[in-house]
Design an enzyme around this catalytic site. Sequence first.
Site, mmCIF file in Angstrom:
data_model
loop_
_atom_site.group_PDB
_atom_site.id
_atom_site.type_symbol
_atom_site.label_atom_id
_atom_site.label_comp_id
_atom_site.label_asym_id
_atom_site.label_seq_id
_atom_site.Cartn_x
_atom_site.Cartn_y
_atom_site.Cartn_z
ATOM 1 N N GLU A 116 0.836 -1.211 0.000
ATOM 2 C CA GLU A 116 0.000 0.000 0.000
ATOM 3 C C GLU A 116 0.868 1.258 0.000
ATOM 4 O O GLU A 116 0.399 2.336 0.356
ATOM 5 C CB GLU A 116 -0.914 0.035 1.255
ATOM 6 C CG GLU A 116 -1.853 -1.137 1.419
ATOM 7 C CD GLU A 116 -3.064 -1.111 0.496
ATOM 8 O OE1 GLU A 116 -3.117 -0.234 -0.385
ATOM 9 O OE2 GLU A 116 -3.922 -1.999 0.646
ATOM 10 N N HIS A 139 -2.952 1.536 8.956
ATOM 11 C CA HIS A 139 -4.005 0.820 8.223
ATOM 12 C C HIS A 139 -4.179 -0.558 8.859
ATOM 13 O O HIS A 139 -3.192 -1.249 9.137
ATOM 14 C CB HIS A 139 -3.622 0.678 6.747
ATOM 15 C CG HIS A 139 -4.428 -0.367 6.034
ATOM 16 N ND1 HIS A 139 -5.809 -0.325 5.975
ATOM 17 C CD2 HIS A 139 -4.064 -1.505 5.374
ATOM 18 C CE1 HIS A 139 -6.246 -1.390 5.310
ATOM 19 N NE2 HIS A 139 -5.215 -2.128 4.948
ATOM 20 N N HIS A 141 -7.427 -3.983 9.756
ATOM 21 C CA HIS A 141 -8.647 -4.659 9.291
ATOM 22 C C HIS A 141 -9.596 -4.970 10.459
ATOM 23 O O HIS A 141 -9.730 -6.138 10.844
ATOM 24 C CB HIS A 141 -8.280 -5.972 8.585
ATOM 25 C CG HIS A 141 -7.514 -5.823 7.320
ATOM 26 N ND1 HIS A 141 -7.074 -6.912 6.582
ATOM 27 C CD2 HIS A 141 -7.113 -4.722 6.624
ATOM 28 C CE1 HIS A 141 -6.421 -6.486 5.497
ATOM 29 N NE2 HIS A 141 -6.421 -5.158 5.516
ATOM 30 N N HIS A 211 -12.807 -3.666 3.217
ATOM 31 C CA HIS A 211 -11.364 -3.910 3.315
ATOM 32 C C HIS A 211 -10.826 -3.571 4.713
ATOM 33 O O HIS A 211 -10.276 -4.436 5.375
ATOM 34 C CB HIS A 211 -10.632 -3.099 2.233
ATOM 35 C CG HIS A 211 -9.141 -3.218 2.286
ATOM 36 N ND1 HIS A 211 -8.316 -2.867 1.258
ATOM 37 C CD2 HIS A 211 -8.306 -3.632 3.273
ATOM 38 C CE1 HIS A 211 -7.058 -3.085 1.574
ATOM 39 N NE2 HIS A 211 -7.022 -3.548 2.808
HETATM 40 P P1 13P Z 1 1.111 -5.485 3.074
HETATM 41 O O1 13P Z 1 1.546 -6.742 3.770
HETATM 42 O O2 13P Z 1 1.667 -5.363 1.697
HETATM 43 O O3 13P Z 1 1.403 -4.270 3.930
HETATM 44 O O4 13P Z 1 -0.462 -5.550 2.861
HETATM 45 C C1 13P Z 1 -1.334 -5.685 3.940
HETATM 46 C C2 13P Z 1 -2.646 -5.041 3.691
HETATM 47 O O5 13P Z 1 -3.405 -4.879 4.620
HETATM 48 C C3 13P Z 1 -3.014 -4.639 2.317
HETATM 49 O O6 13P Z 1 -4.154 -3.824 2.315
HETATM 50 ZN ZN ZN Z 2 -5.368 -3.961 4.076
#
Ligand code: 13P
Ligand code: ZN
Length: 265
Positions: A116, A139, A141, A211
Amino acid sequence: MESLKPTIEEIASVANYLWQKGWAERNSGNISARVTGMLSSGFQISASPDVSLLQESFSRLAGDLFLVTGTGCRMRDVYQEPEDHILLIRITTEGDRYEILFPVSEKIPDLQPTSELISHLMIHQYLKEHKPARKVIVHTHPSELIALSHSPVYKEERVLNRLLWGMLPETLILVREGLGVVPYRTTGSIELARASIRALRDHDVLLWEKHGCLAVAPSATEAFDLIDILVKSADILFKCLHAGYTPEGLTDDQLDELRQRFNHT
Ligand code: 13P
Ligand code: ZN
């Protein structure tokens, strides 16, 4: 690297929070921090730094330094061995490449920045100009918020924020602008980056539809807090729904009173 240690340690702690919260399955999530000017003068840059092309030109980030988690890295590993899973990169003077200055890890010799990266850099470029105190991006989830973004009703930004603010007073007090909802875009794409920047004009926390979440703040801890409080609201909402009733929520008058008392416009 000594001068970057506090920032690296804070990223590591937050990586642990993300894992402990259950928001970081496998390599989910990524963190970056703009650390330009934080390197001690004695820091020796490796003789032949790796240089990679960027899809976009970042002229306003020329020469800037970033700590960024590696792609494919587990947050629980970032916590346990931060110096093996976080990179230090520098944008070249032309702004169209970056150099990896650190680590030269024996454990993961070809460690690359998060997939990202384009979103992180475009957002950092926007923040540098418009919200310069916010130097960190987290970021992750969080299931509860992702779940809400699967509903055509709840993913409507105005509806979602009204609902989340209504679950407990702190949500309005601490996340005064609410969540910015970013319509679904492919992971790691420039379209996701562009849509995120648009949403950041009015928000510090974004919900990437189906996401995850992204927050910007002066520190990783504060970015985490923004997401945490929103997840708390979503959790209360789901607990009420699971128990078989629709939560009452705070009334419009109660929310207005909070806005006035805590000086919101
Ligand atoms: P990366 O491992 O490349 O950081 O990706 C994790 C992710 O959450 C992608 O949205
Ligand atoms: Zn992600």
